[in-house]
Each structure stands twice: as C-alpha cells, then as structure tokens.
Design a protein around this motif. Structure first.
Motif, mmCIF file in Angstrom:
data_model
loop_
_atom_site.group_PDB
_atom_site.id
_atom_site.type_symbol
_atom_site.label_atom_id
_atom_site.label_comp_id
_atom_site.label_asym_id
_atom_site.label_seq_id
_atom_site.Cartn_x
_atom_site.Cartn_y
_atom_site.Cartn_z
ATOM 1 N N GLY A 103 0.828 -1.205 0.000
ATOM 2 C CA GLY A 103 0.000 0.000 0.000
ATOM 3 C C GLY A 103 0.861 1.253 0.000
ATOM 4 N N LEU A 104 0.252 2.372 0.339
ATOM 5 C CA LEU A 104 0.967 3.641 0.389
ATOM 6 C C LEU A 104 1.241 4.048 1.839
ATOM 7 C CD1 LEU A 104 -0.972 5.387 -2.505
ATOM 8 C CD2 LEU A 104 1.404 4.573 -2.561
ATOM 9 N N TYR A 105 1.983 5.140 2.005
ATOM 10 C CA TYR A 105 2.393 5.567 3.346
ATOM 11 C C TYR A 105 2.005 6.996 3.626
ATOM 12 C CZ TYR A 105 5.557 1.540 3.434
ATOM 13 O OH TYR A 105 6.079 0.283 3.418
ATOM 14 N N TYR A 106 2.022 7.298 4.921
ATOM 15 C CA TYR A 106 2.031 8.696 5.347
ATOM 16 C C TYR A 106 3.058 8.820 6.471
ATOM 17 C CZ TYR A 106 0.750 13.404 6.524
ATOM 18 O OH TYR A 106 0.813 14.757 6.731
ATOM 19 N N VAL A 107 3.994 9.739 6.324
ATOM 20 C CA VAL A 107 5.055 9.899 7.323
ATOM 21 C C VAL A 107 4.773 11.144 8.159
ATOM 22 C CG1 VAL A 107 7.539 10.044 7.702
ATOM 23 C CG2 VAL A 107 6.658 8.877 5.663
ATOM 24 N N LEU A 108 4.564 10.935 9.449
ATOM 25 C CA LEU A 108 4.200 12.051 10.330
ATOM 26 C C LEU A 108 5.356 13.021 10.569
ATOM 27 C CD1 LEU A 108 2.230 10.024 13.010
ATOM 28 C CD2 LEU A 108 1.247 11.792 11.552
ATOM 29 N N MET A 109 6.575 12.534 10.458
ATOM 30 C CA MET A 109 7.764 13.322 10.808
ATOM 31 C C MET A 109 7.750 13.696 12.288
ATOM 32 S SD MET A 109 9.717 13.710 8.159
ATOM 33 C CE MET A 109 9.667 13.446 6.384
ATOM 34 N N GLY A 110 7.296 12.763 13.101
ATOM 35 C CA GLY A 110 7.272 13.008 14.547
ATOM 36 C C GLY A 110 6.180 12.198 15.202
ATOM 37 N N ARG A 111 5.845 12.568 16.420
ATOM 38 C CA ARG A 111 4.797 11.881 17.159
ATOM 39 C C ARG A 111 4.228 12.879 18.166
ATOM 40 N NH1 ARG A 111 9.764 11.909 17.801
ATOM 41 N NH2 ARG A 111 10.140 9.972 16.710
ATOM 42 N N LEU A 112 2.994 12.620 18.595
ATOM 43 C CA LEU A 112 2.421 13.497 19.615
ATOM 44 C C LEU A 112 3.241 13.364 20.880
ATOM 45 C CD1 LEU A 112 -1.445 12.889 19.600
ATOM 46 C CD2 LEU A 112 -0.238 14.896 18.751
ATOM 47 N N SER A 113 3.581 14.475 21.490
ATOM 48 C CA SER A 113 4.311 14.414 22.745
ATOM 49 C C SER A 113 3.878 15.584 23.614
ATOM 50 C CB SER A 113 5.817 14.441 22.466
ATOM 51 O OG SER A 113 6.508 14.289 23.685
ATOM 52 N N PRO A 114 2.773 15.384 24.348
ATOM 53 C CA PRO A 114 2.169 16.492 25.080
ATOM 54 C C PRO A 114 3.164 17.220 25.993
ATOM 55 C CG PRO A 114 0.716 14.604 25.123
ATOM 56 C CD PRO A 114 1.995 14.145 24.494
ATOM 57 N N LEU A 115 4.065 16.487 26.658
ATOM 58 C CA LEU A 115 4.971 17.153 27.599
ATOM 59 C C LEU A 115 6.073 17.934 26.889
ATOM 60 C CD1 LEU A 115 5.295 14.743 30.637
ATOM 61 C CD2 LEU A 115 3.626 16.515 30.127
ATOM 62 N N ASP A 116 6.291 17.658 25.609
ATOM 63 C CA ASP A 116 7.268 18.441 24.852
ATOM 64 C C ASP A 116 6.571 19.506 24.011
ATOM 65 O OD1 ASP A 116 9.666 16.962 25.609
ATOM 66 O OD2 ASP A 116 8.749 15.314 24.511
ATOM 67 N N GLY A 117 5.271 19.652 24.216
ATOM 68 C CA GLY A 117 4.534 20.673 23.483
ATOM 69 C C GLY A 117 4.260 20.313 22.030
ATOM 70 N N VAL A 118 4.360 19.028 21.687
ATOM 71 C CA VAL A 118 4.054 18.622 20.308
ATOM 72 C C VAL A 118 2.619 18.105 20.247
ATOM 73 C CG1 VAL A 118 4.692 17.155 18.364
ATOM 74 C CG2 VAL A 118 6.463 18.022 19.896
ATOM 75 N N GLY A 119 1.766 18.906 19.680
ATOM 76 C CA GLY A 119 0.351 18.560 19.574
ATOM 77 C C GLY A 119 -0.068 18.420 18.121
ATOM 78 N N PRO A 120 -1.365 18.349 17.881
ATOM 79 C CA PRO A 120 -1.862 18.153 16.514
ATOM 80 C C PRO A 120 -1.425 19.266 15.551
ATOM 81 C CG PRO A 120 -3.654 18.696 18.029
ATOM 82 C CD PRO A 120 -2.456 18.427 18.864
ATOM 83 N N ARG A 121 -1.285 20.478 16.068
ATOM 84 C CA ARG A 121 -0.903 21.582 15.191
ATOM 85 C C ARG A 121 0.548 21.413 14.749
ATOM 86 N NH1 ARG A 121 -1.562 27.037 17.965
ATOM 87 N NH2 ARG A 121 -3.365 25.986 18.838
ATOM 88 N N GLU A 122 1.429 21.112 15.708
ATOM 89 C CA GLU A 122 2.846 20.944 15.391
ATOM 90 C C GLU A 122 3.047 19.765 14.431
ATOM 91 O OE1 GLU A 122 1.633 21.487 18.422
ATOM 92 O OE2 GLU A 122 2.495 23.451 18.872
ATOM 93 N N LEU A 123 2.215 18.727 14.564
ATOM 94 C CA LEU A 123 2.351 17.538 13.701
ATOM 95 C C LEU A 123 1.599 17.696 12.380
ATOM 96 C CD1 LEU A 123 2.020 14.115 15.543
ATOM 97 C CD2 LEU A 123 3.975 15.075 14.350
ATOM 98 N N LYS A 124 0.879 18.769 12.226
ATOM 99 C CA LYS A 124 0.063 19.020 11.033
ATOM 100 C C LYS A 124 -0.868 17.833 10.739
ATOM 101 C CE LYS A 124 3.462 22.059 8.827
ATOM 102 N NZ LYS A 124 4.720 21.606 9.508
ATOM 103 N N LEU A 125 -1.613 17.428 11.760
ATOM 104 C CA LEU A 125 -2.503 16.279 11.580
ATOM 105 C C LEU A 125 -3.597 16.534 10.550
ATOM 106 C CD1 LEU A 125 -3.051 14.581 15.055
ATOM 107 C CD2 LEU A 125 -1.444 14.024 13.230
ATOM 108 N N ASP A 126 -3.932 17.806 10.321
ATOM 109 C CA ASP A 126 -4.971 18.080 9.324
ATOM 110 C C ASP A 126 -4.543 17.623 7.926
ATOM 111 O OD1 ASP A 126 -3.054 20.006 9.598
ATOM 112 O OD2 ASP A 126 -4.359 21.717 9.180
ATOM 113 N N LYS A 127 -3.239 17.660 7.658
ATOM 114 C CA LYS A 127 -2.739 17.187 6.352
ATOM 115 C C LYS A 127 -2.990 15.683 6.200
ATOM 116 C CE LYS A 127 1.364 16.985 3.399
ATOM 117 N NZ LYS A 127 2.774 17.333 3.187
ATOM 118 N N LEU A 128 -2.735 14.937 7.272
ATOM 119 C CA LEU A 128 -2.994 13.491 7.233
ATOM 120 C C LEU A 128 -4.493 13.217 7.091
ATOM 121 C CD1 LEU A 128 -2.584 10.444 7.625
ATOM 122 C CD2 LEU A 128 -2.380 10.855 10.067
#
Ligand SMILES: [Zn+2]
Lengths: 199, 247
Positions: A103-128
């Motif tokens: 099949g095909l892929y989607y690469v997040l280029m990271g992961r959610l990490s609430p304590l490091d301040g990485v949320g849906p906006r930083e991960l651009k989840l809307d693109k996925l």
C-alpha cells in the motif's frame, strides 16, 4: 571562545543545532572540518544548501522528495486503498524491507508528545486527515512506535480516522519472531498476555 | 557538593525523558524516598540498550542511582510489573499527572504520601476507572501534600455546613456567602468567584466525588487553584488535549 574569529564562532554555534551536540563537540567538529577535512567541509556545505533548496515534503505522504509527489506515491502498482502511517522515514524503510506491504504511506515526521509541546498543530494532523479522506483510502494501518508517545499518536489517529468512516488497524505487538520466552523482557511478555488472541 | 550516595532498589516512576548527548537520556523520576530526581541514563538510546524499553513513563520501576550533583547517574532500572501500559484517554490523563508533578514538585523533596497517591492514580487509570474522579482525587492529594493548605471542611466562619453556600477565595478558603454580605442568586455570582455548595466541600474533604454537582464544582475549583500555583505556566498536556478535541 570570544577570542576566536567571528566566522569560527558562527560555525561552532551553527553546529550546535545538531541533536546531542553541545559546545564541546561543536568545537571539535569545527576544528576537524577546518583543519583536517576542508574538502569534506565544502561538500557538506554544498549538500546542505542544495538539500535545503530542492527538498520538500511530498504532497501525498509528507516524506522528503524533490518532486511535488514522490515516486512511491506516484507508482500505479501500489495499492491506493491502504495507507500506513509511520513516525519517521526510517520506519517506512523498515516496513519496505519486509516486502510484505504494497500500500501507500504517510510519514508524520514526529509523534504526539504532550509534555514536549508537540500537539496536533505541530504535527500538522490536518494534512494526514485530508490525505486519508481523499476517497481512495479504505484502511489506515497505524505503525507508530510502541512508546507512550507512539501509543498516544495511534489512539488519537484511530479516533479521528474512525469517526471519518475509515477502517483503522494497528500493528500488533508481542514476543519477537524466533524469541524464546525465557530471554524476552518481562514488559513485552506482560503486554503480549494483555493482547493475547484466540487461536 | 552534597555527599555522594548510592541509592538502591528505589521504587520510582519515570515522569519524562529528554534526549541527552548522542546516545543518552536525562530521566526525570519521582521516587518513594527521594522525591523527584534527574538521572542521566548513559547509552539508553543505543539500539541494544537494556534500558531502552524499561525507562517508560507509567510503569512501576525499581531504580539504582548514585551521585551527589543535580543530575545523578542511573545505574539500574527494572520493571516492578503488575500493570499494563496506559492507552487512549487514560494515557492522556497520565501525561497531565506527570506534567503537574514536573511543574509543581521540587527536586529532592521526598513526599511518600504523594508517591502513594501518584501510584494509586496511575493504576486506577490503567484499570480504566472514571478518569475525572481519578484526576480530582490526585489533584486534592497533590495540593495537600505540597503544603498549600487546602481548606475544605472548615473556613474562617467555622465548620462548613452541607446546606451552606460558599465562595472559595484562594489562599483564604471557603467563605460563606451570607457572611460576606453576598446573596446567593444563581447567575449573580460569576464562575471566577468559585461558587460552591457546602456539600461539595465536604464531599471533597471526604474524598467522595460521586455527586454530579461535586464533580463540576470541584473541577472548577481545583483548576483555579492549580492555575494559581502554576503562576502563569501553561500546561502543555492541557493545551494539546484541547486542540485534539477541536479537530
Ligand atoms: Zn509520497
């Protein structure tokens, strides 16, 4: 360090943007490049500036490519109904090595990490979400890591994608292939018990 | 420099890890007898490191470390077992607990009671107990343990009456509405005034969060208190959760 020329200071300071590189190692790297390997240094400078210029994120899978859509995404022999979500390009490479996924892929280029301040906006989840909802994808396979952050990411994606009517699956985890229980770590065995399946 | 000491077989939980140098981690832990501590886990990011899969948050561990400085050296970490990993919503709640611990507790300040409360909260999350109740119970325990003198069953006007109406003034406690010359009229008292029924205060003091009104009012009160003691720091876990709900 204030006694050294400013271009040297600037190089040392610039090298510190690399992960795990503190002032000491940055200084060592700078002296090495300038003193022992000027050709290597020039090559590094050229490669860096050309990569910065030509590389971009694939419109479909978000990994690095020189085109708008990468070769893998453009390959008509791959099954567009399956989309496998991974954290990093290295994870994609591992799954490709298995030669058991077409099949095909989607690469997040990271992961959610609430304590490091990485949320849906930083991960651009809307693109996925847009990619998974483009009409061709039927199943999303979540292949994020089995860390807390990978698990948080998978859980979030499962509920967001499930709510959009997609079938969502998660890579299973357990005792490694060829693994003997006696030599497997206890945490893995405990989780394999929790996630046991009927046979 | 403090005396170099070696700590052995210390029950502890990982609160957070940060990459350090090329292959190592700085691990913030909360331990039974030594409170919060920062430990350097050398080589823990190497592919074959035995520590790699062990140094995970929300897993009960036993740890050995040594050193007298601000950052100690982790020698050993092993799994105590008996608890599945947190998943889904429970995991998100776990991040909130850990962030509160990181921001509100000081390093090397032992709090065995808080350790017990933390351990109880994480295992309740793992059993998927009512998440809001687990959080409220932990928040009350945290504020008590940190010495913020949470006044619940008595205010400056004396014992709290279950049928009384109160306003909670931070760092002062519950004040009866009538004592203050304020009349309780629904709507006339804004949420910032932290209106509470006496029953809510008594429920909180008795660790009983079963009533719906107690749940709503205690959540609002505890949030205001925690924000006050955070002194303007934003909780990242709360922000991320809010953004996720908006997607
Ligand atoms: Zn692509």
């Amino acid at each position: 360090m204030s006694a050294s020329p400013s271009s040297l200071d600037e190089l040392i300071d610039a090298l510190r943007c690399l992960p795990g590189v503190g002032p000491k190692s940055a200084q060592r790297m700078a002296y090495h490049l300038l003193q022992r390997d000027q050709r290597g240094a020039a090559r590094l400078a050229r490669a860096m500036s050309s990569a910065l210029e030509v590389l971009r994120h694939c419109e479909r899978c978000n990994t690095f490519t020189e085109d708008t859509v990468c070769q893998r995404c453009a390959n008509p022999r791959r099954d567009p109904s399956q989309l496998c979500v991974v954290e990093m390009p290295a994870d994609l490479a591992m799954i490709e090595q298995t030669q058991s996924y077409n099949g095909l892929y989607y690469v997040l280029m990271g992961r959610l990490s609430p304590l490091d301040g990485v949320g849906p906006r930083e991960l651009k989840l809307d693109k996925l979400l847009a990619r998974a909802g483009d009409g061709s994808v039927r199943e999303v396979i979540l292949a994020t890591n089995f860390t807390n952050e990978g698990e948080a990411t998978a859980h979030t994606l499962a509920s967001l994608l499930g709510a959009r009517g997609l079938t969502v699956s998660r890579l299973s985890r357990g005792v490694p292939v060829g693994g003997e229980l006696e030599h497997t770590d206890i945490g893995t065995i405990a989780q394999a018990l929790v996630e046991r399946r009927s046979v | 420099m403090a005396l170099k000491q070696r700590i052995e077989q210390q029950p502890a939980w990982v609160l957070h890890t940060l990459p350090w140098r090329e292959t190592s981690l700085i691990v913030e832990v909360f331990s039974l007898e030594h409170g919060r501590a920062a430990l350097a886990a050398k080589g823990a990011r190497r592919p074959m490191s035995a520590l790699r899969g062990v140094l995970m948050a929300f897993q009960p561990l036993l740890m050995d470390w040594s050193g007298g400085g601000e950052v100690k050296t982790l020698i050993r970490a092993e799994w105590r077992g008996g608890q599945p990993l947190l998943t889904g919503r429970a995991l998100m709640c776990g991040y909130y607990l850990n962030e509160l611990m990181l921001r509100l507790t000081a390093r090397e300040d032992p709090h065995p009671q808080l350790f017990a409360a933390y351990e109880a909260a994480v295992s309740a999350l793992a059993r998927n107990e009512h998440f809001e109740l687990v959080l409220r119970r932990f928040e009350v325990a945290l504020l008590h343990e940190l010495g913020y003198g949470l006044a619940l069953d008595a205010g400056e006007d004396g014992a709290v009456r279950p049928d009384g109406r109160y306003r909670y003034i931070i760092e002062r406690g519950p004040v009866a509405m009538d004592a203050d010359g304020l009349e309780w009229v629904d709507g006339a008292c804004g949420e910032d005034d932290l209106p509470l029924s006496g029953q809510t205060l008594l429920d909180m003091a008795a660790d009983d969060f079963s009533r719906a009104e107690t749940q709503i009012q205690s959540k609002r009160l505890l949030r205001a208190l925690i924000n006050h003691y955070l002194g303007g720091q934003v909780l990242q876990s709360r922000r991320v959760l809010k953004e996720l709900q908006e997607l």
